[in-house]
Design an enzyme around this catalytic site. Structure first.
Site, PDB file in Angstrom:
ATOM      1  N   GLY A  18      28.224  31.938  50.454  1.00 38.42           N
ATOM      2  CA  GLY A  18      27.792  32.056  49.085  1.00 38.42           C
ATOM      3  C   GLY A  18      28.484  30.903  48.441  1.00 38.42           C
ATOM      4  CE  LYS A  43      23.743  31.777  55.387  1.00 40.96           C
ATOM      5  NZ  LYS A  43      24.203  30.620  54.327  1.00 40.96           N
ATOM      6  CB  ILE A 101      37.438  37.212  43.819  1.00 38.50           C
ATOM      7  CG1 ILE A 101      38.493  37.014  44.756  1.00 38.50           C
ATOM      8  CG2 ILE A 101      37.613  36.172  42.720  1.00 38.50           C
ATOM      9  CD1 ILE A 101      39.977  37.098  44.330  1.00 38.50           C
ATOM     10  CD  GLU A 103      33.673  37.875  35.856  1.00 38.57           C
ATOM     11  OE1 GLU A 103      34.252  38.477  34.856  1.00 38.57           O
ATOM     12  OE2 GLU A 103      33.399  36.806  36.033  1.00 38.57           O
ATOM     13  CD  GLU A 213      44.203  42.730  29.659  1.00 41.73           C
ATOM     14  OE1 GLU A 213      44.153  41.484  29.691  1.00 41.73           O
ATOM     15  OE2 GLU A 213      43.415  43.113  30.224  1.00 41.73           O
ATOM     16  CG  HIS A 251      40.410  41.551  31.599  1.00 37.67           C
ATOM     17  ND1 HIS A 251      41.627  41.525  31.631  1.00 37.67           N
ATOM     18  CD2 HIS A 251      39.802  40.485  32.344  1.00 37.67           C
ATOM     19  CE1 HIS A 251      41.999  40.200  32.202  1.00 37.67           C
ATOM     20  NE2 HIS A 251      40.855  39.515  32.734  1.00 37.67           N
TER      21      HIS A 251
END
Length: 299
Positions: A18, A43, A101, A103, A213, A251
């Site tokens: 991608g 693929k 990774i 989100e 945070e 976030h």
């Protein structure tokens, strides 16, 4: 040394073909990561040429990739609707480390795949994270390698990708054993405490930088762990002192409800555990440099 990721790590990329997977695979290869394959059932059997004699095969499954290459890390760039299935597949194949990774993954999906992976011995970092880097050894994710050009003496664990990059830049002359971006979602697979434990055991890590945070109580729990189990100096920074109550900031997990999860409460808990907490990222970097200099001066 480094934690979780070393020069011997052999990395698969789920979603390599991608747009995001291609872009960041090229960057990981350029930084020296040993990427041994991509995974895309549609693929399978093809190769991707990234230039400079870097040709990466594509496998139909994580299991096929492991069998062919001995891979022990996967980096997941799969879109949110398919991320749960990607992590479950990796865990079923017995991969030791999955770096997610992606989100925007629904919380119930994250809860499910974290529990599933943990039950099969797969450590998950993320989701919604920048990954991790052991400078001079390997880079799994989207952390820019040029801000960490050399290994060093600091271990870093952070909820925030952006603040990971800033602290790495400000402390690049000292360098890092490993920097881990654990992600800012309400549910993450690897916590501050996991990384603190690993850095405490790593003989090359002399000082730990912890970035938190607003939202949740992860930093308060980390403070209790530091007080009881961490002997190395820890420097901290908490983002969100000016965030308004009840509003998510950046976030999904960065939301304050009443007195719970405030920056002030987290700062107080860390300082009570002996952590030097900076008022800004730059002040945090200065505290780290001062503590390292003090350690160097000691006989």
């Amino acid at each position: 040394m480094a934690i979780y990721l070393t020069k011997d790590s052999r990395v698969l990329v789920q979603g390599m073909t991608g747009a995001e997977g291609m872009r960041h695979t090229r960057r990981m290869l350029a930084s020296g990561t040993h990427i041994v394959g991509g995974v895309n059932p549609r693929k399978a059997g093809t190769d991707v040429d990234f230039g400079d004699d870097r040709v990466v095969p594509v496998f139909g499954s994580v299991r096929e990739g492991i069998d062919a290459t001995g891979a022990d890390v996967t980096v997941v760039f799969v879109p949110p609707p398919f991320a749960k299935a990607a992590v479950v597949e990796a865990a079923d194949a017995g991969i030791p480390l999955a770096v997610v990774i992606t989100e925007g993954i629904p919380v119930h999906d994250a809860v499910a795949f974290h529990a599933y992976a943990a039950g099969r011995g797969t450590r998950v970092i993320g989701p919604n994270c920048p990954g991790l880097i052991s400078p001079g050894q390997s880079n799994a994710g989207i952390i820019p390698a040029d801000i960490a050009p050399r290994p060093g003496r600091i271990g870093l664990v952070s909820k925030s990708g952006t603040l990971t990059y800033q602290l790495m830049y400000e402390l690049c002359e000292i360098g890092f054993t490993t920097a881990v971006g654990i992600g800012g979602d309400p549910v993450v697979g690897t916590t501050h405490i996991d990384c603190l434990t690993a850095f405490e055991a790593d003989p090359d890590t002399e000082l730990i930088v912890l970035i938190g945070e607003i939202g949740g109580d992860a930093e308060e729990r980390a403070a209790a762990h530091i007080a009881a189990h961490v002997t190395k100096p820890v420097v901290g920074y908490i983002a969100g002192f000016t965030a308004p109550e009840g509003r998510t900031m950046g976030h999904a997990g960065a939301i304050v409800s009443g007195s719970r999860g405030t920056a002030e409460a987290k700062k107080a808990a860390l300082e009570a555990a002996g952590v030097a907490v900076g008022s800004t990222p730059s002040a945090t970097a200065r505290l780290a440099l001062e503590l390292l200099a003090e350690r160097t001066r000691r006989p």
